[in-house]
Scaffold this motif. Sequence first.
Motif, PDB file in Angstrom:
ATOM      1  N   VAL A  75       0.716  -1.145   0.042  1.00 43.30           N
ATOM      2  CA  VAL A  75      -0.007  -0.058   0.052  1.00 43.30           C
ATOM      3  C   VAL A  75       0.899   1.081  -0.094  1.00 43.30           C
ATOM      4  N   VAL A  76       2.102   1.194   0.811  1.00 41.43           N
ATOM      5  CA  VAL A  76       2.969   2.361   0.855  1.00 41.43           C
ATOM      6  C   VAL A  76       3.544   2.619  -0.548  1.00 41.43           C
ATOM      7  N   GLU A  77       3.954   1.406  -1.022  1.00 42.14           N
ATOM      8  CA  GLU A  77       4.450   1.444  -2.377  1.00 42.14           C
ATOM      9  C   GLU A  77       3.624   2.041  -3.576  1.00 42.14           C
ATOM     10  N   LEU A  78       2.119   1.673  -3.423  1.00 38.78           N
ATOM     11  CA  LEU A  78       1.312   2.204  -4.413  1.00 38.78           C
ATOM     12  C   LEU A  78       0.935   3.715  -4.254  1.00 38.78           C
ATOM     13  N   VAL A  79       0.571   3.986  -2.775  1.00 42.93           N
ATOM     14  CA  VAL A  79       0.421   5.517  -2.663  1.00 42.93           C
ATOM     15  C   VAL A  79       1.535   6.390  -2.994  1.00 42.93           C
ATOM     16  N   LEU A  80       2.785   5.917  -2.782  1.00 44.14           N
ATOM     17  CA  LEU A  80       4.133   6.836  -3.019  1.00 44.14           C
ATOM     18  C   LEU A  80       4.224   6.727  -4.770  1.00 44.14           C
TER      19      LEU A  80
END
Length: 121
Positions: free
Chosen positions: A33-38
């Motif tokens: 999720v962090v990867e996608l948001v960033l």
Amino acid sequence: MHLAGRPRFHAVLVAHQVLPYRLTGTVAALFPVVELVLGVLSSVLAVAAGADRWGPAYTVTAAAVATVYLALAGYVARQLRTAPDAPCGCFAGRRPSTARTVLRALALGLLAGLAGVLGQQ
């Protein structure tokens, strides 16, 4: 790979023997999720940058991306000591991590940091 293949990502994290087992499920769920948001935020802000709208959000996002990559470099360096034959999990691959994996993460982290610095000018 991480978002679509969470069970495999979890298995790779366990095989690395870096994190306590009780944290591997949480990391396997949150990291994608962090990867996608960033990634989305970086893309949106890059378009805004083309319209001369850098703003402090771009710098903060670049710093976050740099932090993630530098943390990954440290993680993989540790993983090379704990389980050198474990699969990297990079790009859905099954090959073991190498020093090149660490160098790639370091280089990407430094480039993201440089983008953040240049975005302030």
